[in-house]
Motif scaffolding. Structure first.
Motif, mmCIF file in Angstrom:
data_model
loop_
_atom_site.group_PDB
_atom_site.id
_atom_site.type_symbol
_atom_site.label_atom_id
_atom_site.label_comp_id
_atom_site.label_asym_id
_atom_site.label_seq_id
_atom_site.Cartn_x
_atom_site.Cartn_y
_atom_site.Cartn_z
ATOM 1 N N ALA A 1 -1.654 3.082 14.236
ATOM 2 C CA ALA A 1 -2.540 3.697 13.252
ATOM 3 C C ALA A 1 -2.311 5.199 13.188
ATOM 4 O O ALA A 1 -2.061 5.850 14.207
ATOM 5 C CB ALA A 1 -3.995 3.403 13.619
ATOM 6 N N ASP B 1 -1.492 2.210 7.111
ATOM 7 C CA ASP B 1 -2.921 2.257 7.425
ATOM 8 C C ASP B 1 -3.716 1.502 6.365
ATOM 9 O O ASP B 1 -4.712 0.814 6.659
ATOM 10 C CB ASP B 1 -3.397 3.717 7.468
ATOM 11 N N THR C 1 -3.567 -2.056 7.020
ATOM 12 C CA THR C 1 -4.395 -2.380 8.194
ATOM 13 C C THR C 1 -5.826 -2.634 7.760
ATOM 14 O O THR C 1 -6.494 -3.575 8.208
ATOM 15 C CB THR C 1 -4.339 -1.228 9.214
ATOM 16 N N GLU D 1 -3.223 -1.694 14.561
ATOM 17 C CA GLU D 1 -4.013 -0.589 15.076
ATOM 18 C C GLU D 1 -3.225 0.226 16.092
ATOM 19 O O GLU D 1 -3.506 1.402 16.334
ATOM 20 C CB GLU D 1 -5.317 -1.105 15.710
#
Length: 566
Positions: free
Chosen positions: A266, A273, A276, A263
């Motif tokens: 990000a 991303d 993630t 994060e």
């Protein structure tokens, strides 16, 4: 009518052919010449059983053939086997040395039963000992019923059917009554089995689930250890703060660290991303699985005594399975059988009442047929007795009395009567049952009178007039009685065919056709020959039958007088 009779290789007869006609046909010959062989040939033609050793020595088989005038009332089943336009019916029988026989109808293979059925309507056979049947109550009843007419014979058939039905229903009622005695015991047993099954309420799905539960509960500790370790490894604190073993952080914590690290960068790289987001999903799934494992552990802890309950329930079901077929489906099927049988037994009283009602109804029908039979017998008995007395008077028994006496009995296949012929051979002599007082000659004459009366009745009803064969029916008769017997035979032959095997010249002299059988004893094996006699030969045969030789002028004169008197 029998037109021709051919016999080959039957005992003494090597080959014989008789061409018969309407009226009185007689067959004579010396004792032992083979007259009864022809009677046996006719019996074979009518489906009789061959005697042992009847095939002539040296021959492979015996053959008998009868050519009959085609009956107008031939059974349609047999009529189909007769060629269109045929005017004759040919019955034949072959008898092998081994006793096996073959039957033929117009040249086609038939059964002995076919010959018997067809022949019964075309030939009425009365053997030399047939008059002894008159001593039997059943034969006397048959004669009376024959004289009563066609409706009587129909009622006899109906009575026999009704009697058979009464016996059948009586047997069924007895079975039902026996079943009532054991019904309560069987009902108790059925109800016990049904209560046991219904109390257990077995289901196939439950049985399979219980088996799975038993397997799980038997390994409860291993399941607890595995689930606990897995939950602790996935989520810290999943076991209420339990130690994960000190070998590192829980998986959820490590995944959370990974999410936090990603994060921080990000929005820089779309590819990262996406990874993630996958890590966030992994974190959620890890925490969710850990929670499920924790709840699973809680459930395991809340099942104290669960194994014992499952084992007890399985024991109930498996005991029923052992008793009733090995499966839950078999147990359920047995329960349905018990219900069905219980309902049947509960309805036994109703069925018992129904069976009794059916028996009563069948008994009433039997009684009705018996009453109808008795009514005709009472009406016809005196007429038969009068006809017989008239015929006995013509048979040199002028003072004889003859009565038909009925006695009631329990209803049977032929009704509820026994018949007894009562005879007094001479006036002033006490009457008594024919079986007790009649001599052989008297029995022969009584039989001839009865047969004449019965066959007259049949012709009056328009039925086919069968050929009547008498095999020495005149046994035990002589003198004036012999002539009277001959006259009766000739009268009986007025509109039908009679074949009479006789030893009496008084009878033979009245014949329209005279056949003689002679034995050639000097041949090896001996041979018998049959031929029709010319008029001079008839007189010569009558001389022989009178016990004289051909040179006896007085005997020849007497024979000629007998013949002229015919």
């Amino acid at each position: 009518m029998l037109l021709e009779l051919r016999v080959e290789n039957l005992l003494l007869i090597e080959a014989a052919e008789l061409r018969l006609g309407l009226g009185l046909n007689v067959l004579t010959g010396e004792t032992g010449a083979g007259k009864t062989i022809l009677a046996h040939a006719l019996d074979l033609l009518l489906g009789g059983r061959p005697r042992a050793g009847i095939v002539r020595p040296g021959a492979a088989e015996a053959y008998i053939e009868g050519v009959f005038e085609l009956p107008r009332d031939l059974d349609p089943a047999f009529a189909e086997r007769v060629p269109a336009g045929a005017e004759e019916l040919v019955l034949a029988r072959r008898v092998g040395e081994d006793g096996r026989t073959r039957a033929y109808l117009n040249g086609r293979t038939a059964t002995v039963g076919d010959l018997r059925e067809i022949g019964a309507g075309m030939i009425a056979f009365y053997g030399q000992h047939e008059h002894r049947r008159l001593t039997m109550a059943s034969a006397q009843l048959d004669i009376l019923d024959s004289f009563c007419g066609h409706d009587q014979l129909g009622d006899r058939e109906a009575s026999a059917a009704a009697h058979a039905r009464v016996r059948e229903l009586g047997a069924r009622l007895d079975e039902l009554r026996e079943s009532v005695g054991s019904r309560e015991r069987e009902l108790d047993l059925l109800q016990f089995e049904l209560d046991e099954i219904e109390a257990a309420a077995p289901e196939e799905a439950e049985y399979e689930r219980l088996r799975a539960d038993r397997e799980r509960l038997r390994h409860l500790e291993l399941l607890r250890q595995g689930a606990g370790s897995a939950a602790g490894a996935l989520v810290a604190g999943a076991l209420g703060g339990a130690d994960t073993g000190g070998e590192g952080q829980a998986a959820s914590a490590l995944v959370a660290q990974a999410v936090a690290a990603l994060e921080g960068v990000a929005g820089v790289d779309p590819g990262l991303d996406a990874l993630t987001e996958r890590c966030r999903g992994l974190l959620i799934e890890t925490e969710d699985v850990g929670s499920e494992l924790a709840r699973y552990l809680d459930a395991l802890e809340s099942e104290p005594g669960g194994l014992e309950a499952v084992e007890e329930r399985l024991s109930v079901l498996e005991r029923l399975m052992r008793k009733h077929g090995g499966t839950i489906a078999a147990v359920l099927a047995r329960a349905e059988q018990c219900r069905t049988r219980r309902d049947e037994l509960s309805a036994t009283e109703v069925r018992l009442e129904q069976a009794q009602a059916e028996l009563d109804e069948a008994g009433e029908r039997l009684q009705a047929h018996s009453r109808a039979l008795r009514g005709r017998r009472r009406d016809t008995g005196p007429r038969l007795a009068s006809e017989v007395r008239r015929r006995l008077a013509a048979l040199a028994m002028e003072g004889a009395s003859f009565e038909v006496v009925l006695h009631e009995r329990e209803p049977g296949p032929t009704g509820a009567d026994e018949v007894e012929f009562v005879l007094a051979a001479n006036s002033g002599v006490p009457a008594g049952p024919v079986r007790d007082i009649a001599s052989g000659g008297e029995l022969s004459r009584v039989m001839l009178a009865l047969m004449g009366a019965a066959h007259r009745t049949k012709s009056d009803r328009g039925r086919t007039r069968a050929t009547i064969v008498f095999d020495e029916v005149d046994a035990g008769i002589g003198g004036h009685a012999a002539r009277a017997v001959g006259e009766q035979l000739r009268a009986l032959a007025g509109h039908r065919q009679i074949l009479c095997i006789t030893h009496l010249p008084q009878v033979a002299s009245l014949a329209e056709r005279h056949f003689s059988i002679t034995k050639e004893a000097d041949r090896r094996p001996a041979r018998a020959a049959v031929r029709e006699l010319t008029e001079p030969e008839v007189v010569a045969e009558l001389v022989r039958m009178l016990g004289s030789d051909s040179s006896d002028v007085a005997a020849r004169r007497h024979a000629s007088r007998l013949r002229r008197a015919a």
